[in-house]
Design a protein around this motif. Structure first.
Motif, PDB file in Angstrom:
ATOM      1  N   LEU A 125     -10.275   6.771  -3.181  1.00 22.58           N
ATOM      2  CA  LEU A 125      -9.455   5.664  -4.243  1.00 22.58           C
ATOM      3  C   LEU A 125      -8.158   5.517  -3.498  1.00 22.58           C
ATOM      4  N   ASN A 126      -7.947   4.016  -3.553  1.00 20.09           N
ATOM      5  CA  ASN A 126      -6.938   3.420  -2.763  1.00 20.09           C
ATOM      6  C   ASN A 126      -6.404   2.159  -3.534  1.00 20.09           C
ATOM      7  N   SER A 127      -5.159   1.711  -3.271  1.00 10.99           N
ATOM      8  CA  SER A 127      -4.644   0.901  -3.550  1.00 10.99           C
ATOM      9  C   SER A 127      -3.555   0.154  -2.653  1.00 10.99           C
ATOM     10  N   PRO A 128      -3.146  -0.909  -2.897  1.00 10.26           N
ATOM     11  CA  PRO A 128      -2.021  -1.422  -1.884  1.00 10.26           C
ATOM     12  C   PRO A 128      -0.612  -0.587  -1.948  1.00 10.26           C
ATOM     13  N   TYR A 129      -0.575   0.097  -2.849  1.00 10.43           N
ATOM     14  CA  TYR A 129       0.725   0.815  -3.216  1.00 10.43           C
ATOM     15  C   TYR A 129       0.727   2.387  -3.250  1.00 10.43           C
ATOM     16  N   GLY A 130      -0.320   3.108  -3.140  1.00 10.75           N
ATOM     17  CA  GLY A 130      -0.434   4.467  -3.134  1.00 10.75           C
ATOM     18  C   GLY A 130      -1.055   5.194  -2.139  1.00 10.75           C
ATOM     19  N   PRO A 131      -1.419   6.397  -2.088  1.00  6.63           N
ATOM     20  CA  PRO A 131      -1.896   7.021  -0.931  1.00  6.63           C
ATOM     21  C   PRO A 131      -3.558   6.431  -0.938  1.00  6.63           C
ATOM     22  N   PHE A 132      -4.334   6.800   0.126  1.00  5.65           N
ATOM     23  CA  PHE A 132      -5.643   6.558   0.434  1.00  5.65           C
ATOM     24  C   PHE A 132      -6.305   7.966   0.381  1.00  5.65           C
ATOM     25  N   LEU A 133      -7.060   8.427  -0.779  1.00  2.00           N
ATOM     26  CA  LEU A 133      -7.663   9.653  -1.225  1.00  2.00           C
ATOM     27  C   LEU A 133      -9.098   9.767  -1.104  1.00  2.00           C
ATOM     28  N   LYS A 134      -9.314  11.013  -0.644  1.00  2.00           N
ATOM     29  CA  LYS A 134     -10.690  11.261  -0.735  1.00  2.00           C
ATOM     30  C   LYS A 134     -11.125  12.657  -1.361  1.00  2.00           C
ATOM     31  N   ILE A 135     -12.143  12.526  -2.338  1.00  3.72           N
ATOM     32  CA  ILE A 135     -12.438  13.858  -3.119  1.00  3.72           C
ATOM     33  C   ILE A 135     -13.972  14.032  -2.664  1.00  3.72           C
ATOM     34  N   ASN A 136     -14.016  15.271  -2.357  1.00  2.00           N
ATOM     35  CA  ASN A 136     -15.638  15.824  -2.107  1.00  2.00           C
ATOM     36  C   ASN A 136     -15.976  16.221  -3.623  1.00  2.00           C
ATOM     37  N   LEU A 137     -17.092  15.681  -3.968  1.00  2.00           N
ATOM     38  CA  LEU A 137     -17.397  16.139  -5.211  1.00  2.00           C
ATOM     39  C   LEU A 137     -17.908  17.819  -5.228  1.00  2.00           C
ATOM     40  N   THR A 139     -16.026  19.977  -4.513  1.00  2.00           N
ATOM     41  CA  THR A 139     -14.804  20.562  -4.998  1.00  2.00           C
ATOM     42  C   THR A 139     -14.023  19.512  -5.759  1.00  2.00           C
ATOM     43  N   PRO A 140     -14.550  19.250  -6.957  1.00  2.00           N
ATOM     44  CA  PRO A 140     -14.023  18.177  -7.582  1.00  2.00           C
ATOM     45  C   PRO A 140     -12.386  17.914  -8.152  1.00  2.00           C
ATOM     46  N   GLY A 141     -11.846  19.228  -7.953  1.00  2.00           N
ATOM     47  CA  GLY A 141     -10.510  19.111  -8.407  1.00  2.00           C
ATOM     48  C   GLY A 141      -9.668  19.233  -7.293  1.00  2.00           C
ATOM     49  N   SER A 142      -9.918  18.595  -6.239  1.00  2.00           N
ATOM     50  CA  SER A 142      -8.906  18.559  -4.950  1.00  2.00           C
ATOM     51  C   SER A 142      -9.126  17.222  -4.207  1.00  2.00           C
ATOM     52  N   ALA A 143      -7.900  16.452  -3.776  1.00  2.00           N
ATOM     53  CA  ALA A 143      -7.873  15.510  -3.055  1.00  2.00           C
ATOM     54  C   ALA A 143      -7.138  15.360  -1.720  1.00  2.00           C
ATOM     55  N   THR A 144      -7.745  14.834  -0.874  1.00  2.00           N
ATOM     56  CA  THR A 144      -7.185  14.783   0.662  1.00  2.00           C
ATOM     57  C   THR A 144      -6.701  13.320   0.897  1.00  2.00           C
ATOM     58  N   ASP A 145      -5.645  13.198   1.215  1.00  2.00           N
ATOM     59  CA  ASP A 145      -4.916  11.905   1.811  1.00  2.00           C
ATOM     60  C   ASP A 145      -5.643  11.863   3.181  1.00  2.00           C
ATOM     61  N   VAL A 146      -6.219  10.560   3.330  1.00  2.00           N
ATOM     62  CA  VAL A 146      -6.982  10.276   4.544  1.00  2.00           C
ATOM     63  C   VAL A 146      -6.189   8.952   5.298  1.00  2.00           C
ATOM     64  N   TYR A 147      -5.253   8.691   4.712  1.00  2.00           N
ATOM     65  CA  TYR A 147      -4.633   7.447   5.364  1.00  2.00           C
ATOM     66  C   TYR A 147      -4.123   7.656   6.752  1.00  2.00           C
ATOM     67  N   VAL A 148      -4.229   6.685   7.686  1.00  2.00           N
ATOM     68  CA  VAL A 148      -4.137   6.897   9.138  1.00  2.00           C
ATOM     69  C   VAL A 148      -3.377   5.495   9.438  1.00  2.00           C
ATOM     70  N   LYS A 161      -4.500   0.540   3.346  1.00  2.00           N
ATOM     71  CA  LYS A 161      -4.179   0.545   1.683  1.00  2.00           C
ATOM     72  C   LYS A 161      -4.393  -0.773   1.095  1.00  2.00           C
ATOM     73  N   GLY A 162      -5.329  -0.633   0.078  1.00  2.00           N
ATOM     74  CA  GLY A 162      -5.696  -1.865  -0.425  1.00  2.00           C
ATOM     75  C   GLY A 162      -6.677  -1.530  -1.776  1.00  2.00           C
ATOM     76  N   TYR A 163      -7.399  -2.536  -2.041  1.00  2.00           N
ATOM     77  CA  TYR A 163      -8.592  -2.184  -3.172  1.00  2.00           C
ATOM     78  C   TYR A 163      -9.747  -2.065  -2.269  1.00  2.00           C
ATOM     79  N   ILE A 164     -10.816  -1.496  -2.632  1.00  2.00           N
ATOM     80  CA  ILE A 164     -11.861  -0.953  -1.908  1.00  2.00           C
ATOM     81  C   ILE A 164     -13.285  -1.346  -2.613  1.00  2.00           C
ATOM     82  N   LYS A 165     -14.398  -1.435  -1.920  1.00  2.00           N
ATOM     83  CA  LYS A 165     -15.569  -1.111  -2.327  1.00  2.00           C
ATOM     84  C   LYS A 165     -16.376  -0.678  -1.169  1.00  2.00           C
TER      85      LYS A 165
END
Length: 220
Positions: A125-137, A139-148, A161-165
């Motif tokens: 999940l990503n947006s121009p305003y927030g963190p760039f996060l990655k979730i491994n399904l 372990t669905p209850g945790s997220a890692t910030d992968v922004y570099v 940071k932006g909108y993604i597909k």
């Protein structure tokens, strides 16, 4: 006694330019509550509330139903500064972290994208305003910030940071606030790596491509 007429074929489809009484048999004036499919009209399924209903949370800014290779579904949503996932066993929405999106993303649209390499099943999940996060399904209850952040050297790993597909085994990103009219493209096989490759072949490894203004309409 009400007269019943059975219409087996809707040869004329939807005609919404005439009053109901003037419609020929085999036509309908609308398809409210129905799905308009290629060869039929089908009553849509009902609605179900998932989890604890809380009308105070305000606008849902992002939502996805992600599915693992084994067919297990996980629902994620964002609102305010919160990222939550649905736990079916307890029928509750559970927050991941605490206000993980941050104040800058409060109330802003959040984009989600699935990625299913051989190594597992992931949601970004990503947006121009927030963190760039990655979730491994797994372990669905945790997220890692992968922004570099880009530190000036485009040939080393970085992202935006932006909108993604995700399509074609790479990530497409747009809406980057410093350059909103550019479509950024990650390296093939790594949605987190947008570094430039001088040895790219056939466009692979490009860290951006220009497009002429406006929003990105489609990436197939």
């Amino acid at each position: 006694m009400i007269k019943t007429i059975t219409i087996k074929d809707f040869a004329f489809g939807i005609i919404d330019s005439l009053e109901d009484r003037s419609l020929p048999r085999g036509a309908v004036s609308a398809s409210l509550n129905f799905l308009t499919l290629a060869d039929r009209f089908e009553l849509r399924g009902g609605y179900k509330t998932y989890g604890n209903l809380d009308e105070s949370i305000g606008k849902i800014t992002g939502y996805i139903v992600a599915k693992t290779a084994a067919g297990v579904e996980w629902q994620y949503r964002t609102h305010g500064q919160k990222l939550e996932y649905y736990v079916a066993a307890t029928d509750t929405w559970t927050e991941i972290g605490t206000n993980i999106l941050g104040a800058s993303a409060d109330g802003k649209d959040i984009s989600f994208a699935e990625w299913h390499p051989t190594a597992g099943d992931f949601v970004y999940l990503n947006s121009p305003y927030g963190p760039f996060l990655k979730i491994n399904l797994a372990t669905p209850g945790s997220a890692t910030d992968v922004y570099v952040a880009l530190a000036g050297n485009t040939t080393v790993k970085h992202n935006y940071k932006g909108y993604i597909k995700i399509a074609e085994n790479r990530m497409f990103l747009w809406g980057y606030t410093s350059d909103p009219t550019t479509l950024y493209i990650s390296n093939v096989g790594d949605p987190e790596d947008f570094k430039y490759s001088a040895t790219r072949v056939g466009g692979e490894g490009d860290f951006y491509r220009q497009f002429n203004g406006g929003p990105l309409m489609s990436v197939e």
